[in-house]
Motif scaffolding. Sequence first.
Motif, PDB file in Angstrom:
ATOM      1  N   GLY A  62       0.808  -1.221   0.000  1.00  0.00           N
ATOM      2  CA  GLY A  62       0.000   0.000   0.000  1.00  0.00           C
ATOM      3  C   GLY A  62       0.842   1.272   0.000  1.00  0.00           C
ATOM      4  O   GLY A  62       0.309   2.380  -0.061  1.00  0.00           O
ATOM      5  N   ARG A  63       2.174   1.106   0.054  1.00  0.00           N
ATOM      6  CA  ARG A  63       3.046   2.300   0.068  1.00  0.00           C
ATOM      7  C   ARG A  63       3.888   2.414  -1.199  1.00  0.00           C
ATOM      8  O   ARG A  63       4.696   3.307  -1.334  1.00  0.00           O
ATOM      9  CB  ARG A  63       3.957   2.280   1.299  1.00  0.00           C
ATOM     10  N   CYS A  64       3.734   1.505  -2.123  1.00  0.00           N
ATOM     11  CA  CYS A  64       4.389   1.525  -3.428  1.00  0.00           C
ATOM     12  C   CYS A  64       5.913   1.726  -3.355  1.00  0.00           C
ATOM     13  O   CYS A  64       6.392   2.836  -3.155  1.00  0.00           O
ATOM     14  CB  CYS A  64       3.787   2.595  -4.334  1.00  0.00           C
ATOM     15  N   ASN A  65       6.614   0.644  -3.531  1.00  0.00           N
ATOM     16  CA  ASN A  65       8.086   0.720  -3.642  1.00  0.00           C
ATOM     17  C   ASN A  65       8.366   1.137  -5.095  1.00  0.00           C
ATOM     18  O   ASN A  65       8.570   0.304  -5.955  1.00  0.00           O
ATOM     19  CB  ASN A  65       8.656  -0.668  -3.313  1.00  0.00           C
ATOM     20  N   PHE A  66       8.330   2.479  -5.315  1.00  0.00           N
ATOM     21  CA  PHE A  66       8.229   2.982  -6.693  1.00  0.00           C
ATOM     22  C   PHE A  66       9.519   2.944  -7.489  1.00  0.00           C
ATOM     23  O   PHE A  66       9.504   2.988  -8.709  1.00  0.00           O
ATOM     24  CB  PHE A  66       7.612   4.386  -6.714  1.00  0.00           C
ATOM     25  N   THR A  67      10.660   2.902  -6.830  1.00  0.00           N
ATOM     26  CA  THR A  67      11.922   2.686  -7.547  1.00  0.00           C
ATOM     27  C   THR A  67      13.013   2.335  -6.533  1.00  0.00           C
ATOM     28  O   THR A  67      12.725   2.022  -5.374  1.00  0.00           O
ATOM     29  CB  THR A  67      12.329   3.905  -8.402  1.00  0.00           C
ATOM     30  N   ASN A  68      14.248   2.361  -6.994  1.00  0.00           N
ATOM     31  CA  ASN A  68      15.377   1.983  -6.149  1.00  0.00           C
ATOM     32  C   ASN A  68      16.545   2.911  -6.489  1.00  0.00           C
ATOM     33  O   ASN A  68      16.703   3.303  -7.646  1.00  0.00           O
ATOM     34  CB  ASN A  68      15.762   0.522  -6.436  1.00  0.00           C
ATOM     35  N   TYR A  69      17.328   3.277  -5.483  1.00  0.00           N
ATOM     36  CA  TYR A  69      18.485   4.135  -5.742  1.00  0.00           C
ATOM     37  C   TYR A  69      19.525   3.428  -6.621  1.00  0.00           C
ATOM     38  O   TYR A  69      20.298   4.073  -7.310  1.00  0.00           O
ATOM     39  CB  TYR A  69      19.163   4.525  -4.426  1.00  0.00           C
ATOM     40  N   PHE A  70      19.576   2.096  -6.522  1.00  0.00           N
ATOM     41  CA  PHE A  70      20.643   1.365  -7.228  1.00  0.00           C
ATOM     42  C   PHE A  70      20.039   0.460  -8.299  1.00  0.00           C
ATOM     43  O   PHE A  70      19.657  -0.675  -8.008  1.00  0.00           O
ATOM     44  CB  PHE A  70      21.456   0.522  -6.233  1.00  0.00           C
ATOM     45  N   VAL A  71      19.914   0.974  -9.501  1.00  0.00           N
ATOM     46  CA  VAL A  71      19.321   0.168 -10.574  1.00  0.00           C
ATOM     47  C   VAL A  71      20.405  -0.224 -11.564  1.00  0.00           C
ATOM     48  O   VAL A  71      21.055   0.636 -12.158  1.00  0.00           O
ATOM     49  CB  VAL A  71      18.195   0.950 -11.291  1.00  0.00           C
ATOM     50  N   GLU A  72      20.626  -1.519 -11.697  1.00  0.00           N
ATOM     51  CA  GLU A  72      21.623  -2.037 -12.634  1.00  0.00           C
ATOM     52  C   GLU A  72      20.957  -3.110 -13.489  1.00  0.00           C
ATOM     53  O   GLU A  72      20.012  -3.763 -13.023  1.00  0.00           O
ATOM     54  CB  GLU A  72      22.791  -2.699 -11.870  1.00  0.00           C
ATOM     55  N   PRO A  73      21.466  -3.340 -14.698  1.00  0.00           N
ATOM     56  CA  PRO A  73      20.874  -4.398 -15.537  1.00  0.00           C
ATOM     57  C   PRO A  73      20.879  -5.760 -14.840  1.00  0.00           C
ATOM     58  O   PRO A  73      20.016  -6.591 -15.117  1.00  0.00           O
ATOM     59  CB  PRO A  73      21.783  -4.403 -16.772  1.00  0.00           C
ATOM     60  N   GLU A  74      21.809  -5.975 -13.906  1.00  0.00           N
ATOM     61  CA  GLU A  74      21.883  -7.256 -13.182  1.00  0.00           C
ATOM     62  C   GLU A  74      20.650  -7.503 -12.325  1.00  0.00           C
ATOM     63  O   GLU A  74      20.424  -8.622 -11.859  1.00  0.00           O
ATOM     64  CB  GLU A  74      23.126  -7.300 -12.267  1.00  0.00           C
ATOM     65  N   HIS A  75      19.873  -6.451 -12.080  1.00  0.00           N
ATOM     66  CA  HIS A  75      18.664  -6.619 -11.269  1.00  0.00           C
ATOM     67  C   HIS A  75      17.475  -7.098 -12.096  1.00  0.00           C
ATOM     68  O   HIS A  75      16.344  -7.111 -11.614  1.00  0.00           O
ATOM     69  CB  HIS A  75      18.297  -5.293 -10.592  1.00  0.00           C
ATOM     70  N   PHE A  76      17.739  -7.457 -13.354  1.00  0.00           N
ATOM     71  CA  PHE A  76      16.647  -7.882 -14.245  1.00  0.00           C
ATOM     72  C   PHE A  76      17.003  -9.208 -14.899  1.00  0.00           C
ATOM     73  O   PHE A  76      18.171  -9.450 -15.200  1.00  0.00           O
ATOM     74  CB  PHE A  76      16.407  -6.817 -15.328  1.00  0.00           C
ATOM     75  N   ILE A  77      15.987 -10.028 -15.116  1.00  0.00           N
ATOM     76  CA  ILE A  77      16.226 -11.276 -15.833  1.00  0.00           C
ATOM     77  C   ILE A  77      15.375 -11.308 -17.101  1.00  0.00           C
ATOM     78  O   ILE A  77      14.358 -10.624 -17.192  1.00  0.00           O
ATOM     79  CB  ILE A  77      15.924 -12.526 -14.969  1.00  0.00           C
ATOM     80  N   GLY A  78      15.816 -12.110 -18.043  1.00  0.00           N
ATOM     81  CA  GLY A  78      15.129 -12.235 -19.323  1.00  0.00           C
ATOM     82  C   GLY A  78      16.061 -12.990 -20.246  1.00  0.00           C
ATOM     83  O   GLY A  78      17.267 -13.062 -19.983  1.00  0.00           O
ATOM     84  N   ALA A  79      15.510 -13.556 -21.323  1.00  0.00           N
ATOM     85  CA  ALA A  79      16.342 -14.360 -22.221  1.00  0.00           C
ATOM     86  C   ALA A  79      17.489 -13.529 -22.795  1.00  0.00           C
ATOM     87  O   ALA A  79      18.579 -14.046 -23.029  1.00  0.00           O
ATOM     88  CB  ALA A  79      15.490 -14.937 -23.344  1.00  0.00           C
ATOM     89  N   ASN A  80      17.239 -12.244 -23.044  1.00  0.00           N
ATOM     90  CA  ASN A  80      18.315 -11.360 -23.507  1.00  0.00           C
ATOM     91  C   ASN A  80      18.625 -10.350 -22.394  1.00  0.00           C
ATOM     92  O   ASN A  80      17.929  -9.337 -22.249  1.00  0.00           O
ATOM     93  CB  ASN A  80      17.890 -10.634 -24.795  1.00  0.00           C
ATOM     94  N   PRO A  81      19.660 -10.606 -21.601  1.00  0.00           N
ATOM     95  CA  PRO A  81      19.930  -9.742 -20.446  1.00  0.00           C
ATOM     96  C   PRO A  81      20.369  -8.325 -20.823  1.00  0.00           C
ATOM     97  O   PRO A  81      20.390  -7.443 -19.980  1.00  0.00           O
ATOM     98  CB  PRO A  81      21.049 -10.485 -19.700  1.00  0.00           C
ATOM     99  N   HIS A  82      20.722  -8.103 -22.088  1.00  0.00           N
ATOM    100  CA  HIS A  82      21.171  -6.769 -22.512  1.00  0.00           C
ATOM    101  C   HIS A  82      20.003  -5.844 -22.889  1.00  0.00           C
ATOM    102  O   HIS A  82      20.170  -4.639 -22.986  1.00  0.00           O
ATOM    103  CB  HIS A  82      22.113  -6.879 -23.721  1.00  0.00           C
ATOM    104  N   PHE A  83      18.843  -6.447 -23.132  1.00  0.00           N
ATOM    105  CA  PHE A  83      17.720  -5.674 -23.680  1.00  0.00           C
ATOM    106  C   PHE A  83      17.347  -4.465 -22.829  1.00  0.00           C
ATOM    107  O   PHE A  83      17.046  -3.392 -23.334  1.00  0.00           O
ATOM    108  CB  PHE A  83      16.493  -6.594 -23.855  1.00  0.00           C
ATOM    109  N   CYS A  84      17.373  -4.642 -21.505  1.00  0.00           N
ATOM    110  CA  CYS A  84      16.872  -3.570 -20.624  1.00  0.00           C
ATOM    111  C   CYS A  84      17.836  -2.388 -20.503  1.00  0.00           C
ATOM    112  O   CYS A  84      17.473  -1.318 -20.017  1.00  0.00           O
ATOM    113  CB  CYS A  84      16.561  -4.147 -19.239  1.00  0.00           C
ATOM    114  N   LYS A  85      19.079  -2.573 -20.946  1.00  0.00           N
ATOM    115  CA  LYS A  85      20.125  -1.579 -20.643  1.00  0.00           C
ATOM    116  C   LYS A  85      19.830  -0.182 -21.193  1.00  0.00           C
ATOM    117  O   LYS A  85      19.977   0.815 -20.495  1.00  0.00           O
ATOM    118  CB  LYS A  85      21.475  -2.063 -21.191  1.00  0.00           C
ATOM    119  N   SER A  86      19.444  -0.121 -22.461  1.00  0.00           N
ATOM    120  CA  SER A  86      19.283   1.175 -23.109  1.00  0.00           C
ATOM    121  C   SER A  86      18.198   2.007 -22.408  1.00  0.00           C
ATOM    122  O   SER A  86      18.432   3.164 -22.035  1.00  0.00           O
ATOM    123  CB  SER A  86      18.937   0.944 -24.586  1.00  0.00           C
TER     124      SER A  86
END
Length: 427
Positions: free
Chosen positions: A57-81
């Motif tokens: 109910g308080r929405c964790n709306f983002t994070n101070y430390f966002v790196e591509p390593e915090h994401f998974i997917g078949a192509n790990p590079h996709f989220c970078k741009s």
Amino acid sequence: MTNHRNAQNHTHYDVIIIGAGASGLYCALTAGRRGRRVLVLDHANKAGKKILMSGGGRCNFTNYFVEPEHFIGANPHFCKSALSRYPSWEFIGMVESHKIAYHEREHGQLFCDDSAQDILSMLLDECTAVGVQVTLNVQIDHVKTAAQDKDERFQLTTSKKLGKKDIANGTQSSQTRYSCESLVVATGGLSIPTMGASGIGYELAQQFGHTLVPTDASLVPFTFTDKTGELIRALAGISLPVIASNERISFKLPVLFTHRGLSGPAMLQLSNYWHTGETININLLPKIDVTELLLARKKSHPRQLIRTVLAENTDSALPKKLLAALQTHLWEDIKDTELANIKDERLMALGATLNGWQLKPSGTEGYRTAEVTRGGVKTDEVSSKTMQSNLQGGLYFIGEVLDVTGWLGGYNFQWAWASGFVSGEIV
Ligand SMILES: Cc1cc2nc3c(=O)[nH]c(=O)nc-3n(C[C@H](O)[C@H](O)[C@H](O)COP(=O)(O)OP(=O)(O)OC[C@H]3O[C@@H](n4cnc5c(N)ncnc54)[C@H](O)[C@@H]3O)c2cc1C
């Protein structure tokens, strides 16, 4: 900008976004700022339902430390741009400009002080300010392309979603047709169907020839059916810091025993990296080498019992109830045997288990409680810079419908804002 035509039951927009959730609203306000005429359609009776229920109910709306390593997917590079073009401080800036009070919790997670409603109101206010229209209770009947006219590249047929009362009263739903130059699919994943989740995004992707990476519930608690399940359920309510791992990843976070299985941040994070049939590993005493401790005590205090050593050890915060249950489960036969009379091999095996409890979940709680859906529209067929389909001009996929899944900690919203932003800049 294209003119807005409104013939009877046929309305034209520059951009139509299906899904008034996190990514859809962010794309809408970005495109609206560019002067694009934007319509957001949603079948739910309220926009942004998941935003409202997020972060307790308080929405964790983002994070101070966002790196591509915090994401998974078949192509790990996709989220970078997208993540580098729209870093978390951009969203934080918007939150601050709306005077929304927020605070940081462990691991850089940012939450509203008051309510997730603040974030939703901010997004809707920004949409209103640039003339975005949000229409709710709309059922998308079909989408087709009209190749001869780029302005009207997509044609949507919709009908008003009828409520129970409408159906009981025999109300007929009239159809409305829309056309647009850019169509954005922002329909999220399959998690929490009662909050409006549906598979329409995947169906549309397939309609336009896209491939799907198999989907599964993720950021979700594990369930157990065997004897371990009984043990876990008996310990419901206990929480302790552990290291949860498998061959892909490890997380030093709390685990929570529940009536259904194992939950807590350690388990939710690990679920992103778990596949049916695999085992997981839990180090119940991450601060100590239990084998070393037991062998040393056997020498220094040979008359002690295993439970005494583990209960005394100040670094090991094993709750009493858990210690008792583990004793029953793992060393019941030698529970009253002094260390001197227990073979080293047995102590070593016990140490290895407490520092690396191997468990085989029978499954997860599934989409009913999962925070996200892993898998989705294959990212190799989508531009990482704009989110536009490589197979159909003017078609965009953003947010969770794509095969991009974030860790727990505000990363999924950051992906929704970032993919919404880069698409909103071009649609
Ligand atoms: C309980 C819970 C708590 C969460 N907490 C957090 C958190 O604190 N931090 C974080 O980063 N992430 C959190 N998440 C994840 C986050 O909510 C999602 O990743 C994010 O909302 C995805 O954004 P989206 O725009 O892709 O999809 P959504 O926000 O899910 O929006 C999709 C929209 O599409 C609409 N839609 C679906 N099907 C149709 C259809 N057939 N026709 C028309 N419209 C349709 C839906 O009604 C919805 O409005 C949480 C998720 C849950 C379930």
